[in-house]
Design an enzyme around this catalytic site. Sequence first.
Site, PDB file in Angstrom:
ATOM      1  N   ASP A   1      51.064  49.434 101.732  1.00  0.00           N
ATOM      2  CA  ASP A   1      50.612  50.817 100.971  1.00  0.00           C
ATOM      3  C   ASP A   1      48.711  50.121 100.607  1.00  0.00           C
ATOM      4  O   ASP A   1      48.719  49.411  99.797  1.00  0.00           O
ATOM      5  CB  ASP A   1      51.074  50.855 100.374  1.00  0.00           C
ATOM      6  CG  ASP A   1      52.230  51.437 100.088  1.00  0.00           C
ATOM      7  OD1 ASP A   1      52.936  52.400 101.574  1.00  0.00           O
ATOM      8  OD2 ASP A   1      53.393  52.800  99.631  1.00  0.00           O
TER       9      ASP A   1
ATOM     10  N   ALA B   1      44.598  44.232  93.785  1.00  0.00           N
ATOM     11  CA  ALA B   1      46.083  43.418  94.545  1.00  0.00           C
ATOM     12  C   ALA B   1      47.175  44.801  94.007  1.00  0.00           C
ATOM     13  O   ALA B   1      47.165  44.942  93.272  1.00  0.00           O
ATOM     14  CB  ALA B   1      45.968  42.295  94.740  1.00  0.00           C
ATOM     15  N   LYS B   2      48.283  44.569  95.671  1.00  0.00           N
ATOM     16  CA  LYS B   2      49.357  45.119  94.505  1.00  0.00           C
ATOM     17  C   LYS B   2      50.221  44.685  93.574  1.00  0.00           C
ATOM     18  O   LYS B   2      50.316  45.620  92.255  1.00  0.00           O
ATOM     19  CB  LYS B   2      50.301  45.333  95.492  1.00  0.00           C
ATOM     20  CG  LYS B   2      49.989  45.924  96.298  1.00  0.00           C
ATOM     21  CD  LYS B   2      49.767  47.578  97.007  1.00  0.00           C
ATOM     22  CE  LYS B   2      48.685  47.462  98.367  1.00  0.00           C
ATOM     23  NZ  LYS B   2      49.081  46.594  99.277  1.00  0.00           N
ATOM     24  N   ARG B   3      49.715  43.796  93.372  1.00  0.00           N
ATOM     25  CA  ARG B   3      50.963  43.355  91.502  1.00  0.00           C
ATOM     26  C   ARG B   3      49.368  43.163  90.381  1.00  0.00           C
ATOM     27  O   ARG B   3      50.118  42.984  89.063  1.00  0.00           O
ATOM     28  CB  ARG B   3      50.347  40.989  92.076  1.00  0.00           C
ATOM     29  CG  ARG B   3      49.104  40.878  92.035  1.00  0.00           C
ATOM     30  CD  ARG B   3      49.192  39.371  92.228  1.00  0.00           C
ATOM     31  NE  ARG B   3      47.912  38.520  92.707  1.00  0.00           N
ATOM     32  CZ  ARG B   3      47.705  38.600  93.905  1.00  0.00           C
ATOM     33  NH1 ARG B   3      47.775  39.390  94.611  1.00  0.00           N
ATOM     34  NH2 ARG B   3      46.886  38.298  93.897  1.00  0.00           N
TER      35      ARG B   3
END
Length: 287
Positions: free
Chosen positions: A13, A234-236
Site C-alpha cells: 500500500d 515506512a509501513k512499520r
Amino acid sequence: MSAGRFAPSPSGDLHIGNLRTALLAWLCARRTGRDFVIRVEDLDRVREGAETRQLADLAAIGLDWDGPVVRQSERARFYDAALASLAGRGLVFECFCTRREILEAPSAPHAPPGSYPGTCRDLTEAEREARRQDRPAALRLRSDVATFTVQDALHGTYEGVVDDFVLRRGDGAVAYNLAVVVDDAQQGIDQVVRGDDLLSSAPRQAYLASLLGSTPPSYVHVPLALNTEGKRLAKRDGAVTLAELGPQTFGLIVASLGMHGSSPRELLETFEIEQIPRDPWIFVPPA
Ligand SMILES: [Zn+2]
C-alpha cells in the site's frame, strides 16, 4: 504531448508520504497545463492486489489521471529496442562482476562508493567468452562522461556522477534507469516530480535520455516524509496508509504543505512549485 507522472511500485500500500508526493506531482502537472499519467513500475517487487489498492487510494484523495495506466511489465519490447539501439552504437558492454567485486575493486579517485570501477569495460572477446562460462553478463552503459548536470525546480543546478551504470541485470531484468528513461520519453513526460531520494540518479537518467535522442525532463525532487527518528517513513511506523488513517489523510497532507483546501482542485488555485517545503516532513502518526 506534455505530461507529468506518478510512478508507484506495486509492492504494497502507498503510505501518506507516497500520497503526498503523488499530490505534488499532480499539482505540478496541472499547474503547468500538463497531462498527468500513472505508470506502474512493476518490474519487480509486485504484491498481489497492491496496484488496485494504490489506484483506489490515489482516486480517494481526489487525484485524476489521463489515459490508461501504463505497466512496465508490458513494455519489454521498448526496452529491448532501446538497448539494441545503444548496443548498435557501441555504447553497451557485458559485465561479469559481482556486487562484492565492485565494492572491493579499487575505484577512481573521488568516485562515490559503489560506482563501477570499469573492470569489464575493455575485456577482449576471448576474455568475455571465458567469463560467460561463469555467470550471465549484466549489460552496462559505456558512458563517456563522468558527471552530468540537471536542472531541478527546488535544488537548482545539480551535477551528479554518471558511471557505467547497469542497463540490464545479469538475470535478464531491465534496469530501473533504462526503463524510466524509455518510458518517460515515449509517454511524453517532460516533468518529473518524485522523492528527493532519486535526485542522485537524475544525472544518469538525463544523460541516458540525451543518448537516446530525447530532451531530459524538468525535475522537481520533493522532500520525503520521515518518521520521528528521521528515517524514511515506512509501513512499520504505525498508522501510515489511507486505510489506517481514514478521511483525515488528505487534511494531514495539506497541512504538511502549509496549504489550505479540501480538494486537489481547490489547492490548484494557489499552488506554486516554488512554495513546496524544502525540508523533510516528519510524520507523527495520530494517536
Ligand atoms: Zn564488470
